[in-house]
Every structure is written in C-alpha cells, then in structure tokens.
Design a protein around this motif. Structure first.
Motif, PDB file in Angstrom:
ATOM      1  N   LEU A 124       6.229 -51.319  -0.643  1.00 31.33           N
ATOM      2  CA  LEU A 124       5.922 -50.363   0.418  1.00 31.33           C
ATOM      3  C   LEU A 124       4.529 -49.796   0.174  1.00 31.33           C
ATOM      4  CD1 LEU A 124       9.348 -48.470   0.439  1.00 31.33           C
ATOM      5  CD2 LEU A 124       8.598 -50.236   2.028  1.00 31.33           C
ATOM      6  N   PRO A 125       3.849 -49.332   1.222  1.00 29.01           N
ATOM      7  CA  PRO A 125       2.480 -48.827   1.055  1.00 29.01           C
ATOM      8  C   PRO A 125       2.459 -47.412   0.471  1.00 29.01           C
ATOM      9  CG  PRO A 125       3.131 -48.670   3.346  1.00 29.01           C
ATOM     10  CD  PRO A 125       4.257 -49.364   2.635  1.00 29.01           C
ATOM     11  N   ILE A 126       2.782 -47.316  -0.813  1.00 27.57           N
ATOM     12  CA  ILE A 126       2.842 -46.032  -1.510  1.00 27.57           C
ATOM     13  C   ILE A 126       1.893 -46.100  -2.696  1.00 27.57           C
ATOM     14  CG2 ILE A 126       4.344 -44.582  -2.938  1.00 27.57           C
ATOM     15  CD1 ILE A 126       6.590 -45.270  -0.940  1.00 27.57           C
ATOM     16  N   ARG A 127       1.076 -45.054  -2.843  1.00 23.53           N
ATOM     17  CA  ARG A 127       0.080 -44.994  -3.915  1.00 23.53           C
ATOM     18  C   ARG A 127       0.151 -43.625  -4.586  1.00 23.53           C
ATOM     19  NH1 ARG A 127      -4.750 -42.726  -3.826  1.00 23.53           N
ATOM     20  NH2 ARG A 127      -4.692 -42.531  -1.579  1.00 23.53           N
ATOM     21  N   PRO A 128       0.210 -43.572  -5.912  1.00 25.18           N
ATOM     22  CA  PRO A 128       0.287 -42.270  -6.588  1.00 25.18           C
ATOM     23  C   PRO A 128      -1.059 -41.544  -6.582  1.00 25.18           C
ATOM     24  CG  PRO A 128       0.179 -44.027  -8.195  1.00 25.18           C
ATOM     25  CD  PRO A 128       0.253 -44.687  -6.847  1.00 25.18           C
ATOM     26  N   ASP A 129      -0.981 -40.216  -6.553  1.00 24.31           N
ATOM     27  CA  ASP A 129      -2.171 -39.373  -6.659  1.00 24.31           C
ATOM     28  C   ASP A 129      -2.534 -39.114  -8.118  1.00 24.31           C
ATOM     29  OD1 ASP A 129      -2.596 -38.372  -3.720  1.00 24.31           O
ATOM     30  OD2 ASP A 129      -0.439 -38.251  -4.100  1.00 24.31           O
ATOM     31  N   TYR A 130      -1.525 -39.107  -8.979  1.00 28.04           N
ATOM     32  CA  TYR A 130      -1.706 -38.818 -10.405  1.00 28.04           C
ATOM     33  C   TYR A 130      -0.916 -39.845 -11.201  1.00 28.04           C
ATOM     34  CZ  TYR A 130      -2.469 -34.399  -7.959  1.00 28.04           C
ATOM     35  OH  TYR A 130      -2.878 -33.442  -7.061  1.00 28.04           O
ATOM     36  N   VAL A 131      -1.589 -40.493 -12.161  1.00 31.98           N
ATOM     37  CA  VAL A 131      -0.957 -41.556 -12.951  1.00 31.98           C
ATOM     38  C   VAL A 131      -1.223 -41.295 -14.428  1.00 31.98           C
ATOM     39  CG1 VAL A 131      -0.885 -44.038 -13.426  1.00 31.98           C
ATOM     40  CG2 VAL A 131      -1.312 -43.231 -11.104  1.00 31.98           C
ATOM     41  N   GLY A 132      -0.160 -41.328 -15.222  1.00 32.02           N
ATOM     42  CA  GLY A 132      -0.317 -41.213 -16.667  1.00 32.02           C
ATOM     43  C   GLY A 132      -0.916 -42.477 -17.255  1.00 32.02           C
ATOM     44  N   LYS A 133      -0.377 -43.631 -16.857  1.00 30.53           N
ATOM     45  CA  LYS A 133      -0.881 -44.910 -17.364  1.00 30.53           C
ATOM     46  C   LYS A 133      -0.568 -46.010 -16.364  1.00 30.53           C
ATOM     47  CE  LYS A 133      -0.740 -47.792 -21.543  1.00 30.53           C
ATOM     48  NZ  LYS A 133      -2.095 -47.602 -22.034  1.00 30.53           N
ATOM     49  N   ASN A 134      -1.550 -46.841 -16.068  1.00 37.48           N
ATOM     50  CA  ASN A 134      -1.355 -48.053 -15.269  1.00 37.48           C
ATOM     51  C   ASN A 134      -1.009 -49.182 -16.229  1.00 37.48           C
ATOM     52  OD1 ASN A 134      -2.063 -47.499 -12.383  1.00 37.48           O
ATOM     53  ND2 ASN A 134      -3.898 -46.697 -13.375  1.00 37.48           N
ATOM     54  N   VAL A 135       0.093 -49.863 -15.968  1.00 42.20           N
ATOM     55  CA  VAL A 135       0.543 -50.944 -16.834  1.00 42.20           C
ATOM     56  C   VAL A 135       0.862 -52.154 -15.966  1.00 42.20           C
ATOM     57  CG1 VAL A 135       2.241 -51.666 -18.552  1.00 42.20           C
ATOM     58  CG2 VAL A 135       1.557 -49.264 -18.424  1.00 42.20           C
ATOM     59  N   PRO A 136      -0.083 -53.086 -15.845  1.00 40.13           N
ATOM     60  CA  PRO A 136       0.214 -54.302 -15.087  1.00 40.13           C
ATOM     61  C   PRO A 136       1.353 -55.059 -15.773  1.00 40.13           C
ATOM     62  CG  PRO A 136      -2.143 -54.114 -15.553  1.00 40.13           C
ATOM     63  CD  PRO A 136      -1.442 -53.065 -16.370  1.00 40.13           C
ATOM     64  N   THR A 137       2.349 -55.439 -14.989  1.00 40.08           N
ATOM     65  CA  THR A 137       3.510 -56.127 -15.550  1.00 40.08           C
ATOM     66  C   THR A 137       3.839 -57.347 -14.703  1.00 40.08           C
ATOM     67  OG1 THR A 137       5.065 -54.855 -14.193  1.00 40.08           O
ATOM     68  CG2 THR A 137       4.549 -53.969 -16.387  1.00 40.08           C
ATOM     69  N   SER A 138       4.651 -58.211 -15.276  1.00 43.79           N
ATOM     70  CA  SER A 138       5.236 -59.283 -14.475  1.00 43.79           C
ATOM     71  C   SER A 138       6.571 -58.765 -13.957  1.00 43.79           C
ATOM     72  CB  SER A 138       5.451 -60.536 -15.325  1.00 43.79           C
ATOM     73  OG  SER A 138       6.553 -60.368 -16.182  1.00 43.79           O
ATOM     74  N   LYS A 139       7.112 -59.427 -12.967  1.00 48.75           N
ATOM     75  CA  LYS A 139       8.404 -58.998 -12.422  1.00 48.75           C
ATOM     76  C   LYS A 139       9.540 -59.233 -13.418  1.00 48.75           C
ATOM     77  CE  LYS A 139       7.365 -59.033  -7.578  1.00 48.75           C
ATOM     78  NZ  LYS A 139       7.912 -59.193  -6.248  1.00 48.75           N
ATOM     79  N   GLN A 140       9.315 -60.079 -14.408  1.00 51.66           N
ATOM     80  CA  GLN A 140      10.335 -60.323 -15.418  1.00 51.66           C
ATOM     81  C   GLN A 140      10.351 -59.236 -16.494  1.00 51.66           C
ATOM     82  OE1 GLN A 140       8.198 -62.950 -14.355  1.00 51.66           O
ATOM     83  NE2 GLN A 140       9.840 -63.382 -12.896  1.00 51.66           N
ATOM     84  N   GLU A 141       9.306 -58.436 -16.572  1.00 51.36           N
ATOM     85  CA  GLU A 141       9.241 -57.374 -17.570  1.00 51.36           C
ATOM     86  C   GLU A 141       9.863 -56.093 -17.019  1.00 51.36           C
ATOM     87  OE1 GLU A 141       5.206 -58.376 -20.013  1.00 51.36           O
ATOM     88  OE2 GLU A 141       4.959 -57.665 -17.948  1.00 51.36           O
ATOM     89  N   GLN A 142      10.258 -55.223 -17.927  1.00 58.68           N
ATOM     90  CA  GLN A 142      10.786 -53.920 -17.566  1.00 58.68           C
ATOM     91  C   GLN A 142      10.010 -52.849 -18.311  1.00 58.68           C
ATOM     92  OE1 GLN A 142      14.918 -54.170 -18.747  1.00 58.68           O
ATOM     93  NE2 GLN A 142      15.552 -54.702 -16.676  1.00 58.68           N
ATOM     94  N   ILE A 143       9.939 -51.680 -17.702  1.00 60.65           N
ATOM     95  CA  ILE A 143       9.363 -50.515 -18.355  1.00 60.65           C
ATOM     96  C   ILE A 143      10.503 -49.538 -18.593  1.00 60.65           C
ATOM     97  CG2 ILE A 143       7.815 -48.531 -18.109  1.00 60.65           C
ATOM     98  CD1 ILE A 143       6.227 -51.050 -18.371  1.00 60.65           C
ATOM     99  N   GLN A 144      10.648 -49.095 -19.821  1.00 64.68           N
ATOM    100  CA  GLN A 144      11.694 -48.130 -20.158  1.00 64.68           C
ATOM    101  C   GLN A 144      11.028 -46.852 -20.647  1.00 64.68           C
ATOM    102  OE1 GLN A 144      14.366 -49.416 -23.218  1.00 64.68           O
ATOM    103  NE2 GLN A 144      15.735 -47.687 -22.933  1.00 64.68           N
ATOM    104  N   VAL A 145      11.299 -45.739 -19.952  1.00 63.24           N
ATOM    105  CA  VAL A 145      10.780 -44.432 -20.341  1.00 63.24           C
ATOM    106  C   VAL A 145      11.889 -43.671 -21.051  1.00 63.24           C
ATOM    107  CG1 VAL A 145       9.884 -42.227 -19.511  1.00 63.24           C
ATOM    108  CG2 VAL A 145       9.117 -44.353 -18.452  1.00 63.24           C
ATOM    109  N   SER A 146      11.592 -43.197 -22.234  1.00 59.13           N
ATOM    110  CA  SER A 146      12.518 -42.358 -22.999  1.00 59.13           C
ATOM    111  C   SER A 146      11.885 -40.984 -23.131  1.00 59.13           C
ATOM    112  CB  SER A 146      12.762 -42.940 -24.392  1.00 59.13           C
ATOM    113  OG  SER A 146      13.305 -44.236 -24.297  1.00 59.13           O
ATOM    114  N   LEU A 147      12.644 -39.952 -22.787  1.00 62.82           N
ATOM    115  CA  LEU A 147      12.168 -38.579 -22.912  1.00 62.82           C
ATOM    116  C   LEU A 147      13.107 -37.796 -23.818  1.00 62.82           C
ATOM    117  CD1 LEU A 147      11.119 -37.746 -19.234  1.00 62.82           C
ATOM    118  CD2 LEU A 147       9.654 -38.451 -21.143  1.00 62.82           C
ATOM    119  N   GLN A 148      12.531 -36.892 -24.573  1.00 64.80           N
ATOM    120  CA  GLN A 148      13.265 -36.080 -25.536  1.00 64.80           C
ATOM    121  C   GLN A 148      14.493 -35.427 -24.910  1.00 64.80           C
ATOM    122  OE1 GLN A 148      12.326 -35.886 -28.848  1.00 64.80           O
ATOM    123  NE2 GLN A 148      14.244 -34.804 -29.158  1.00 64.80           N
ATOM    124  N   GLU A 149      14.352 -34.898 -23.699  1.00 65.44           N
ATOM    125  CA  GLU A 149      15.429 -34.147 -23.056  1.00 65.44           C
ATOM    126  C   GLU A 149      16.659 -34.995 -22.747  1.00 65.44           C
ATOM    127  OE1 GLU A 149      11.468 -32.332 -21.653  1.00 65.44           O
ATOM    128  OE2 GLU A 149      12.256 -34.320 -22.106  1.00 65.44           O
TER     129      GLU A 149
END
Length: 188
Positions: A152-177
């Motif tokens: 979809l045509p959605i673009r962030p205004d603020y980004v912590g990190k851009n990480v180019p990935t393949s569709k076979q890869e996953q990004i997992q975010v772990s937060l202390q809380e």
C-alpha cells in the motif's frame, strides 16, 4: 524457528533511535501542542510510551499517549494476522476499541507508532480505527524498523532503522516490557 538469527539493533541502538525520533517529532511539530502519541498494540504502545518520556525530557511537558487495538480492522483476521507474544497482555487504560471510543482524535496531530513497517496493511487498519474515533488534523507515522515490501502507498515520517529484507526474512522486535530484553533480530 529455523534459520540464522542476526541482531541488527541492540538495546543501545534502540535507545538512540528512539531519542532521535523524539527530537524529530518535536522539531517537525514545533513542539508537542495538540499532539497525541498512539501506539499499535502490542509493541507500538511501549515505543510510544518511551518516546513520550523522551519528549518530556526535551520539552519539560507531558504528551498524551494512547494505545489502539486494530484486530477488528485487519483484512487478514482469518489468516492469523501478525505474529507476536502479546496475547497474554491485558487491555489497559491506554487501549481503545470501537466501542469505548477512548481516543479523542478530533483535530489532533496523531503520531502513530508501530514496531515494524512491512506491507502497510497494519497501518491502514490503524488509520481506519483512528478515523472511527473522529477526524484528526494529521496522522504521522513512526516505526522502529522499516523493512520495505509495501503493498500500500504508506511511508513513515520517522524511522529508527531502514532494513532492506527479502520476503523470506523476518524481523523480530523484542522489547523489555513484553520480552524482557531490547533487541531487533533479522531471521534468515
């Protein structure tokens, strides 16, 4: 999970990214008047809360933080939606649903938070949920990780990190809380 795991952001990198985003939000909005930080459940809420603390340190003023559950607005409800370990999280006073209309967005500058931006469908669902709560002045988007592959045509205004990935890869975010540690991992 099978495959290789590589940490791409540790606790320090996450803290630095959130500090930068907080400064960018204050700068872009010329302060925080009329701003509401809205985190998408589950991890987006905690990112919004952390940013709110940073903004309080910068501006010396509190900023309103709310959470939003977009489950009813997803277009993939039958397919299991997003993965995550937030199922045991209970609804808090930050949560808003279609029924209780806790979030007042009318004429507010909304900064929407999510952990990972991928196809854009989660953000579309969140915007639908927000619009059911009123008509915001603006909606801005902040994400910890932008991994590309938008449908979809959605673009962030603020980004912590851009990480180019393949569709076979996953990004997992772990937060202390939620996960008892802060890190972002790419899984090959």
């Amino acid at each position: 999970m099978d495959g290789q795991h590589r940490i791409i952001m540790d606790e320090t990198a996450i803290r630095r990214a959130l500090t930068r985003i907080a400064h960018e939000i204050v700068e872009k909005n010329k302060g925080i008047d009329n701003c509401v930080l809205v985190g998408i459940r589950t991890r987006g809420i905690y990112l919004a809360q952390r940013i709110a603390e940073q903004i309080r340190e910068i501006e010396g003023l509190p900023v309103e933080v709310k959470g939003i559950d977009i489950t009813l607005y997803r277009d993939d409800r039958g397919t299991g939606g997003r993965s995550g370990s937030g199922s045991e999280q209970s609804a808090s006073s930050l949560e808003a649903s279609k029924d209780d209309n806790v979030i007042s967005v009318q004429d507010k500058r909304i900064i929407l938070f999510d952990d990972v931006l991928y196809t854009g469908r989660t953000i579309r669902a969140a915007m639908d949920a927000l619009m059911d709560c009123g008509r915001p002045q603006t909606i801005q988007l902040a994400v910890l990780v932008d991994r590309g592959h938008r449908e979809l045509p959605i673009r962030p205004d603020y980004v912590g990190k851009n990480v180019p990935t393949s569709k076979q890869e996953q990004i997992q975010v772990s937060l202390q809380e939620v996960d008892h540690e802060d890190k972002v991992t790419i899984i090959h």
